[in-house]
Design an enzyme around this catalytic site. Structure first.
Site, PDB file in Angstrom:
ATOM      1  N   PRO A   1       0.779  -1.221  -0.088  1.00 48.93           N
ATOM      2  CA  PRO A   1      -0.047   0.021  -0.194  1.00 48.93           C
ATOM      3  C   PRO A   1       0.626   1.509   0.006  1.00 48.93           C
ATOM      4  CG  PRO A   1       0.077  -0.925   2.211  1.00 48.93           C
ATOM      5  CD  PRO A   1       0.660  -1.791   1.302  1.00 48.93           C
ATOM      6  N   CYS A   2       1.507   1.574  -0.955  1.00 50.23           N
ATOM      7  CA  CYS A   2       2.081   2.849  -1.170  1.00 50.23           C
ATOM      8  C   CYS A   2       1.247   3.922  -1.336  1.00 50.23           C
ATOM      9  CB  CYS A   2       3.019   2.901  -2.477  1.00 50.23           C
ATOM     10  SG  CYS A   2       2.197   2.479  -3.944  1.00 50.23           S
TER      11      CYS A   2
END
Length: 157
Positions: free
Chosen positions: A120-121
């Site tokens: 989850p950047c």
């Protein structure tokens, strides 16, 4: 390597992987032909992405195999620790990795994340709360953060 293209609320999504794990999940900016039969090695990834977009999955449970340097893999592994519905800054991420001076390298690596949504950047934001930098486009980053927010915006009309 097996490949499939599926549709998502944010666009066509390309998934690549094999028995060693998922190596790439990317959102495309063009229309593509959807895959008729999902390869067995990619089925769990497709199912879990559907569950995520439906709002029934907050954490992915997949065998991952991203290609990158040791530093990149270390950053991507740290990104996996950011909980659903939470955000941190690039500065905080650099501190967690033990080198505040590496903030630019960390931000650059964040932008090269090959596993869209799964790693989850999108949960990394600027220190001032701004939605800085996102390879998939800031409109998608905003959509993902709103999707994960426990505080849903309601319309007055």
């Amino acid at each position: 390597m097996e490949t499939c293209i599926v549709n998502s609320p944010l666009g066509y999504t390309k998934i690549i992987g094999d028995e060693d794990g998922i190596s790439s999940v990317t959102v495309l900016n063009t229309e593509e032909k959807l895959t008729d039969i999902i390869p067995i090695e990619l089925e769990d990834c497709v199912i879990q992405l559907v569950e995520y977009f439906e709002g029934t999955r907050q954490q992915f449970d997949l065998k991952l195999n991203p290609q990158g340097t040791d530093f990149q893999k270390q950053v991507w592994k740290q990104l996996e620790q950011i909980l659903y519905g939470k955000t941190i800054s690039y500065l905080e991420l650099s501190k967690q990795l033990g080198d505040i001076k590496a903030i630019r390298a960390v931000a650059n690596t964040n932008g090269k994340n090959p596993l869209w949504i799964i790693v989850p950047c999108h949960r990394v934001i600027g220190s001032d709360g701004s939605l800085t930098g996102y390879a998939g486009g800031l409109h998608r980053k905003q959509w993902l953060l709103e999707h994960e927010s426990p505080f849903k915006q309601q319309s007055l009309f």
